[in-house]
Design a protein around this motif. Structure first.
Motif, PDB file in Angstrom:
ATOM      1  N   ALA A  62     -19.289 -63.801 -11.283  1.00  0.00           N
ATOM      2  CA  ALA A  62     -20.660 -64.217 -11.954  1.00  0.00           C
ATOM      3  C   ALA A  62     -21.630 -63.846 -10.964  1.00  0.00           C
ATOM      4  CB  ALA A  62     -20.615 -65.444 -12.651  1.00  0.00           C
ATOM      5  N   ARG A  65     -22.385 -60.332 -10.132  1.00  0.00           N
ATOM      6  CA  ARG A  65     -22.940 -59.553 -11.224  1.00  0.00           C
ATOM      7  C   ARG A  65     -24.311 -59.772 -11.400  1.00  0.00           C
ATOM      8  NH1 ARG A  65     -20.784 -59.038 -17.443  1.00  0.00           N
ATOM      9  NH2 ARG A  65     -21.779 -61.037 -17.605  1.00  0.00           N
ATOM     10  N   SER A  66     -24.825 -61.063 -11.161  1.00  0.00           N
ATOM     11  CA  SER A  66     -26.100 -61.524 -11.379  1.00  0.00           C
ATOM     12  C   SER A  66     -26.878 -60.992 -10.291  1.00  0.00           C
ATOM     13  CB  SER A  66     -26.213 -63.061 -11.609  1.00  0.00           C
ATOM     14  OG  SER A  66     -27.519 -63.598 -11.692  1.00  0.00           O
ATOM     15  N   LYS A 246     -23.186 -55.395 -17.991  1.00  0.00           N
ATOM     16  CA  LYS A 246     -23.127 -56.877 -18.809  1.00  0.00           C
ATOM     17  C   LYS A 246     -22.432 -56.634 -20.234  1.00  0.00           C
ATOM     18  CE  LYS A 246     -26.308 -58.597 -15.879  1.00  0.00           C
ATOM     19  NZ  LYS A 246     -26.572 -60.071 -15.263  1.00  0.00           N
ATOM     20  N   THR A 249     -17.694 -60.141 -21.184  1.00  0.00           N
ATOM     21  CA  THR A 249     -17.713 -61.746 -20.742  1.00  0.00           C
ATOM     22  C   THR A 249     -17.094 -61.573 -19.446  1.00  0.00           C
ATOM     23  OG1 THR A 249     -16.081 -62.430 -21.927  1.00  0.00           O
ATOM     24  CG2 THR A 249     -18.384 -62.751 -22.813  1.00  0.00           C
ATOM     25  N   CYS A 403     -21.564 -72.724  -7.901  1.00  0.00           N
ATOM     26  CA  CYS A 403     -22.127 -72.401  -9.294  1.00  0.00           C
ATOM     27  C   CYS A 403     -22.175 -73.769 -10.210  1.00  0.00           C
ATOM     28  CB  CYS A 403     -20.817 -71.530  -9.958  1.00  0.00           C
ATOM     29  SG  CYS A 403     -21.056 -69.936  -9.360  1.00  0.00           S
ATOM     30  N   TRP A 409     -26.926 -72.782  -7.633  1.00  0.00           N
ATOM     31  CA  TRP A 409     -27.408 -71.964  -8.723  1.00  0.00           C
ATOM     32  C   TRP A 409     -27.419 -72.728 -10.078  1.00  0.00           C
ATOM     33  CZ3 TRP A 409     -23.775 -67.600 -11.121  1.00  0.00           C
ATOM     34  CH2 TRP A 409     -24.836 -66.613 -11.884  1.00  0.00           C
ATOM     35  N   LYS A 413     -26.902 -71.790 -15.447  1.00  0.00           N
ATOM     36  CA  LYS A 413     -27.246 -70.351 -15.066  1.00  0.00           C
ATOM     37  C   LYS A 413     -25.900 -69.412 -14.808  1.00  0.00           C
ATOM     38  CE  LYS A 413     -31.663 -70.683 -13.021  1.00  0.00           C
ATOM     39  NZ  LYS A 413     -32.552 -70.773 -11.877  1.00  0.00           N
ATOM     40  N   TYR A 414     -24.878 -70.297 -14.164  1.00  0.00           N
ATOM     41  CA  TYR A 414     -23.560 -69.561 -14.191  1.00  0.00           C
ATOM     42  C   TYR A 414     -22.998 -69.364 -15.637  1.00  0.00           C
ATOM     43  CZ  TYR A 414     -18.509 -70.083 -14.379  1.00  0.00           C
ATOM     44  OH  TYR A 414     -17.033 -69.848 -14.695  1.00  0.00           O
ATOM     45  N   GLU A 416     -24.467 -68.891 -18.285  1.00  0.00           N
ATOM     46  CA  GLU A 416     -25.282 -67.686 -19.169  1.00  0.00           C
ATOM     47  C   GLU A 416     -24.832 -66.633 -18.562  1.00  0.00           C
ATOM     48  OE1 GLU A 416     -29.856 -66.153 -19.463  1.00  0.00           O
ATOM     49  OE2 GLU A 416     -29.328 -67.988 -18.330  1.00  0.00           O
ATOM     50  N   GLU A 417     -24.489 -66.340 -17.312  1.00  0.00           N
ATOM     51  CA  GLU A 417     -23.970 -64.949 -16.683  1.00  0.00           C
ATOM     52  C   GLU A 417     -22.537 -64.703 -17.251  1.00  0.00           C
ATOM     53  OE1 GLU A 417     -24.154 -61.453 -15.033  1.00  0.00           O
ATOM     54  OE2 GLU A 417     -25.919 -62.697 -14.817  1.00  0.00           O
ATOM     55  N   GLN A 420     -22.353 -63.385 -20.732  1.00  0.00           N
ATOM     56  CA  GLN A 420     -22.984 -62.362 -21.280  1.00  0.00           C
ATOM     57  C   GLN A 420     -21.959 -61.373 -21.815  1.00  0.00           C
ATOM     58  OE1 GLN A 420     -26.380 -60.545 -19.618  1.00  0.00           O
ATOM     59  NE2 GLN A 420     -27.226 -62.471 -18.282  1.00  0.00           N
TER      60      GLN A 420
END
Length: 452
Positions: A62, A65-66, A246, A249, A403, A409, A413-414, A416-417, A420
C-alpha cells in the motif's frame, strides 16, 4: 520521468512471489516443520501467515502503490510535514545491500551445482563424498568468486532492461519453470519406494513431538517462519507496489503471493523428506541439506544426475528471482534519489555489489579466522543476522506503525489504498488488531531473534 509499471497482473504476482520465494523455503521450512510436529506446525504456520504475514505485506504494498516511490522516497511522499518517518529509508537501503552481499554468494552456489550436475562433474561416486565437494568449493575463493560475479551480472543485466522487458519478462519465465520443476521433483520423490514414511513424518501431526518440544516453542517457530518467508521490512515488496495499478485490492494480491510462496515451501518438503527416508538419510537443515545431503541422495537414485540437475535448476531460479527483485529495489532507489538513468544505476550498483560481496566469499577461506558470531561463524552469518533478526522485523514494525498510527500515514488512508480496486476488501474491524496486537507480535519476534 513517468513511473514504470507491470505489463500484467500475473507478472506482478509472479515477480513479488519470486522475491518472497528464496533459499529459506527449501533449506529451512521442511526441516523446521518436520522437527516441530509436522502437520501441526504447518497448521500454525498457515494461521500466522493469515494473521501476521499477509496484513504486513498489504501495508508494504500500500505504501508503495500510493507513493509511487522506492523505499528511500515513499515515507517522504506520504508523511505529514515535519515528520521523520523517511529516516528509515537509510537503514532499509543498508538492509537491501547487506542482503545482496551474501545472497549473491549463495545464489552462486546454486548455479555452480547446477553446472556440476549438468556436466557430470558430480557423479554417483563423487556424491558419496558430497561434503568434500562442497568443502572444496568453499576453500576456493576464485571459483566461488566467479559464480558470485555471475549472479551479480545476471541480476544487473535483467534489471537494466527495465521493469516490463527485464524484471517482469525474465521472472515470469523463471517462476513458471520453477513451479513446473518443483512439482515434477515432488511427484518423483513421493513415488520412491519407502518415500511414504517421509511423507507421514512431514505432514502427519505428531502431538508427542509437540509435547516434547513444547506447544509455545512450536507456535513461536511457526510464527517466525510465517513472518520471515514474505521478506517484508526493507522495501523488497514495497518497490513492486510502486509499479502496480489500482485495478485490484491489495489484500487479494497479497493472498495470491502468499499462496505461491507457501506452495513452494510445502512442496519442497515433499521433495526432501520422502527422498531422505527412501535412502535412509537424515534430513539436515541449512547449506548441508542442499549441498551435502541431497547430492548423496541424487547419487543413489536411478537417473540421479538428471534429478540433481533439475533440482539445482529449480534452486537457481529461486535464488535468482530474489536477487533480481532486491537488485531492482536498489536500482529504483538510486534512480529516485539521484535522478539517474536505469542503465547507469544498474552499472554503478553492479560494481558496488561486486565489491560488497567479496567479504562473504572470503569469509569461508582467507577470512575464515574472522568469526563474529562465535566459533564456527563467518561473514555470511553476521550479514544474515543483521538483516533477518534486526532490519526485517524493525522495518516491518515501522511500516505497520506508519500505516495504523495517527502520527503516521494513518489507518484511514491505508485502508482506502488497500481496498482500491476489485477483489477482497480489508475490513475496518481489523483496525484495533493492527494497532495493538500486530505490533506486539512483531516486538516478540524481534526480542526472540536477538535472544536466539
Amino acid at each position: 520521468m513517468e513511473r514504470e509499471s507491470f505489463k500484467s497482473r500475473l507478472g506482478f504476482i509472479l515477480v513479488a512471489a519470486g522475491c518472497a520465494i528464496g533459499i529459506g523455503n527449501v533449506w529451512r521450512f521442511p526441516y523446521v516443520a518436520g522437527n516441530n510436529g509436522g502437520g501441526i506446525f504447518v497448521l500454525f504456520y498457515i494461521i500466522f501467515l493469515v494473521v501476521l504475514g499477509i496484513p504486513v505485506l498489504t501495508m508494504e504494498l500500500a505504501v508503495g502503490r500510493s507513493s509511487k516511490k522506492s523505499i528511500m522516497g515513499c515515507y517522504q511522499e506520504l508523511e505529514k510535514p515535519g515528520q521523520k518517518w523517511h529516516w528509515y529509508g537509510f537503514p532499509a537501503m543498508i538492509g537491501n545491500y547487506l542482503l545482496m552481499m551474501f545472497y549473491t554468494t549463495v545464489c552462486g552456489w546454486m548455479i555452480c551445482y547446477f553446472f556440476k550436475f549438468l556436466t557430470g562433474t558430480i557423479t554417483a561416486e563423487s556424491s558419496k563424498a558430497a561434503s568434500d565437494v562442497f568443502g572444496n568449493l568453499l576453500d576456493a575463493p576464485l571459483e566461488m568468486g566467479f559464480w558470485m560475479v555471475l549472479s551479480v551480472v545476471l541480476g544487473c543485466a535483467v534489471c537494466a532492461l527495465g521493469v516490463q522487458n527485464g524484471v517482469e519478462k525474465v521472472t515470469k519465465i523463471m517462476m513458471v519453470a520453477l513451479l513446473v520443476l518443483i512439482t515434477v521433483l515432488a511427484v518423483n520423490s513421493v513415488a520412491l519406494k519407502g518415500g511414504m514414511a517421509g511423507l507421514v513424518f512431514y505432514l502427519k501431526p505428531d502431538f508427542n513431538k509437540m509435547k516434547e518440544i513444547g506447544i509455545i516453542n512450536v507456535i513461536v517457530a511457526a510464527m517466525n517462519q510465517a513472518f520471515f518467508t514474505l521478506s517484508v521490512g526493507i522495501g523488497s515488496m514495497e518497490i513492486f507496489g510502486s509499479y502496480l495499478g489500482k485495478e485490484h485490492t491489495l489484500l487479494g494480491e497479497s493472498i495470491r503471493i502468499t499462496i505461491l510462496d507457501t506452495f513452494v515451501a510445502i512442496t519442497a518438503g515433499l521433495i526432501i523428506f520422502p527422498a531422505s527416508f527412501a535412502f535412509g538419510v537424515n534430513p539436515d537443515s541449512g547449506p548441508s541439506l542442499i549441498f551435502i545431503t541431497l547430492p548423496k541422495i541424487f547419487g543413489a537414485m536411478n537417473g540421479g544426475r538428471i534429478w540433481g540437475t533439475l533440482f539445482f535448476l529449480f534452486m537457481s531460479f529461486a535464488a535468482l528471482s530474489t536477487v533480481i527483485a532486491v537488485f531492482e529495489n536498489v536500482i529504483a532507489c538510486c534512480m529516485d534519489g539521484f535522478g539517474i538513468s536505469r542503465i547507469k544505476a544498474a552499472v554503478i550498483n553492479g560494481f558496488i555489489l561486486l565489491a560488497g560481496s567479496v567479504p562473504c566469499v572470503l569469509g569461508f577461506n582467507l577470512l575464515s579466522g574472522f568469526q563474529p558470531m562465535g566459533a564456527g561463524s563467518n561473514v555470511l552469518d553476521l550479514e544474515d543476522f543483521i538483516v533477518s533478526n534486526l532490519l526485517l522485523p524493525i522495518g516491518a514494525l515501522v511500516f505497520l506503525l506508519f500505516c495504523v498510527s495517527k502520527w503516521g500515514w494513518g489507518f484511514d488512508k491505508y485502508l482506502e489504498e488497500v481496498n482500491q480496486g476489485s477483489g477482497l476488501k480489508m475490513p475496518r474491524i481489523m483496525k484495533y488488531y493492527m494497532q495493538f496486537v500486530l505490533p506486539l507480535l512483531i516486538v516478540v519476534l524481534l526480542v526472540l531473534g536477538l535472544i536466539k
